[in-house]
Design an enzyme around this catalytic site. Structure first.
Site, PDB file in Angstrom:
ATOM      1  N   HIS A 113      46.491  35.776  48.324  1.00 47.13           N
ATOM      2  CA  HIS A 113      45.930  34.631  48.071  1.00 47.13           C
ATOM      3  C   HIS A 113      46.455  33.268  48.704  1.00 47.13           C
ATOM      4  O   HIS A 113      46.509  32.329  48.404  1.00 47.13           O
ATOM      5  CB  HIS A 113      45.839  34.510  46.661  1.00 47.13           C
ATOM      6  CG  HIS A 113      45.095  35.321  46.105  1.00 47.13           C
ATOM      7  ND1 HIS A 113      44.016  36.079  46.520  1.00 47.13           N
ATOM      8  CD2 HIS A 113      45.233  35.768  44.574  1.00 47.13           C
ATOM      9  CE1 HIS A 113      43.574  36.880  45.610  1.00 47.13           C
ATOM     10  NE2 HIS A 113      44.089  36.748  44.381  1.00 47.13           N
ATOM     11  N   HIS A 184      38.220  32.938  41.653  1.00 52.22           N
ATOM     12  CA  HIS A 184      39.284  33.976  40.936  1.00 52.22           C
ATOM     13  C   HIS A 184      38.963  33.787  39.555  1.00 52.22           C
ATOM     14  O   HIS A 184      40.154  34.018  38.634  1.00 52.22           O
ATOM     15  CB  HIS A 184      40.421  33.598  41.393  1.00 52.22           C
ATOM     16  CG  HIS A 184      41.279  35.125  41.214  1.00 52.22           C
ATOM     17  ND1 HIS A 184      41.727  35.614  39.941  1.00 52.22           N
ATOM     18  CD2 HIS A 184      41.832  36.188  42.214  1.00 52.22           C
ATOM     19  CE1 HIS A 184      42.471  36.631  39.939  1.00 52.22           C
ATOM     20  NE2 HIS A 184      42.567  36.708  41.267  1.00 52.22           N
ATOM     21  N   GLU A 308      35.121  38.550  42.570  1.00 54.42           N
ATOM     22  CA  GLU A 308      35.601  37.759  43.348  1.00 54.42           C
ATOM     23  C   GLU A 308      34.681  37.852  44.812  1.00 54.42           C
ATOM     24  O   GLU A 308      35.198  38.705  45.727  1.00 54.42           O
ATOM     25  CB  GLU A 308      36.687  37.717  43.788  1.00 54.42           C
ATOM     26  CG  GLU A 308      38.000  37.743  42.606  1.00 54.42           C
ATOM     27  CD  GLU A 308      39.289  38.194  43.152  1.00 54.42           C
ATOM     28  OE1 GLU A 308      40.006  37.701  43.937  1.00 54.42           O
ATOM     29  OE2 GLU A 308      39.885  39.012  42.567  1.00 54.42           O
TER      30      GLU A 308
END
Length: 345
Positions: A113, A184, A308
């Site tokens: 991420h 998310h 996501e």
């Protein structure tokens, strides 16, 4: 500082400060609403902190009424993660022949991420809001977590009258770079402590198998005959199912495409997106104790499912995957729509 649950009879004004970053900066909080749905957003990670429907007694996403857990066990909950969401193998990639040494923030092996200072773990700027929408902005600096280019990002959340939360993201860069954002949120549509009442459909005939690092291990594989076949409604998790933390290769179409439906007896979530992939994580490792969730108690394993929309994982190292490269003069754009509906009978 605690935030009151949404009360549709008398919505309280949002606090000026939801919390404070470790650097002492204020984390701002805003509330939007339209029709039967209301959402709480915060500048930390441009995060969806809460989402409620007036006919349901519980939150529809996991989160906490306090800010501090978002610095620890609720890291990424509801956040916009990037500048490259998901994983990059060995924290390495190449752009125009130039090798990049990226932050290996997951077990010292992979980038997850966007790294330690990725978009989900920094304070965005609240550019403005009205009753039904709000807009956040952020600049990721050249060299940050190993990425080239100053990347200017904006994210808009908008609630529509039919219960749809619209997520729109844009990005522009001054040098060739990578950009792949993902929202998310962990979704839970009933009041149970886990996902046992949830069934799901995913609009995909193929998925990406992964290795022990959750890095794609080969080409897309057919979902048929596997645990990953969600072409018809099936439980999100079963007693003996292997881990679900995989990218589904969405059926291609122009513009918005149906991605998935999540269903319980109480509510349904329908997701559309412009993105080529959908990462689904069953939340097996969730454990927020002692931090309370929206119901006042900590969340445990499989308390919610992350859905996501995004590009495919490790795309910077896989030329055959849909590209997440962004050039100066071009604009990264994503639109994802999350529609909550209730049974009509």
């Amino acid at each position: 500082m605690a935030v009151a649950d949404i009360d549709f009879q008398a919505v309280p004004p949002p606090p000026a400060r939801f919390g404070e970053t470790q650097a002492g900066d204020a984390v701002s909080f805003v509330q939007i609403r339209n029709g039967s749905v209301a959402a709480n957003l915060m500048t930390w990670g441009a995060s969806l902190q809460d989402l409620r429907h007036e006919r349901l007694p519980h939150a529809l996403v996991l989160g906490s009424p306090r800010f501090e857990p978002y610095l620890g066990k609720m890291r990424f909950f509801g956040a916009v993660v990037g500048r490259v969401a998901n994983r990059i193998a060995d924290g390495r990639a190449t752009i125009d022949g130039q090798p990049l040494a990226l932050d290996r923030n997951e077990d010292g092996r992979t980038m997850l991420h966007g790294g330690r200072t990725g978009t989900g773990t920094v304070n965005w700027t609240l550019e403005g809001s009205d009753e039904t929408s709000c807009r956040f902005s952020l600049i990721c600096r050249d060299g940050q977590d190993g990425f080239p280019g100053n990347l200017s990002l904006s994210v808009t959340y908008r609630l529509e009258a039919d219960g749809t939360l619209v997520f729109e993201a844009e990005g522009r860069t001054d040098a060739p770079t990578f950009c792949n954002l993902a929202h998310h949120a962990y979704w839970k549509l009933d009041g149970r402590p886990d996902l046992s009442g949830h069934r799901m459909i995913v609009n995909a005939t193929h998925y990406l198998p992964v290795d022990e690092r959750q890095i794609p291990s080969g080409d897309p594989a057919p979902v048929e005959g596997t645990r990953f076949d969600f072409r018809g409604p099936r439980p999100v998790v079963g007693a003996n199912d292997p881990l679900l933390d995989h990218n589904f290769c969405l059926v291609r179409s122009e513009g918005l495409r149906p991605a998935c439906s999540l269903r319980t007896d109480l509510a349904q979530l329908d997701v559309e997106t412009t993105e080529p992939g959908l990462q689904v994580y069953e939340g097996r490792l969730i454990d927020t104790a002692p931090a309370p969730g929206h119901g006042g108690t900590p969340y445990g394993a499989r308390a919610g499912v992350a859905i996501e929309p995004q590009g495919w994982p490790d795309a910077p190292n896989r030329a055959e995957f849909p590209s997440v490269r962004l050039e100066p003069g071009d604009t990264y754009r994503q639109i994802s729509r999350f529609r909550v509906s209730l049974p009509t009978s």
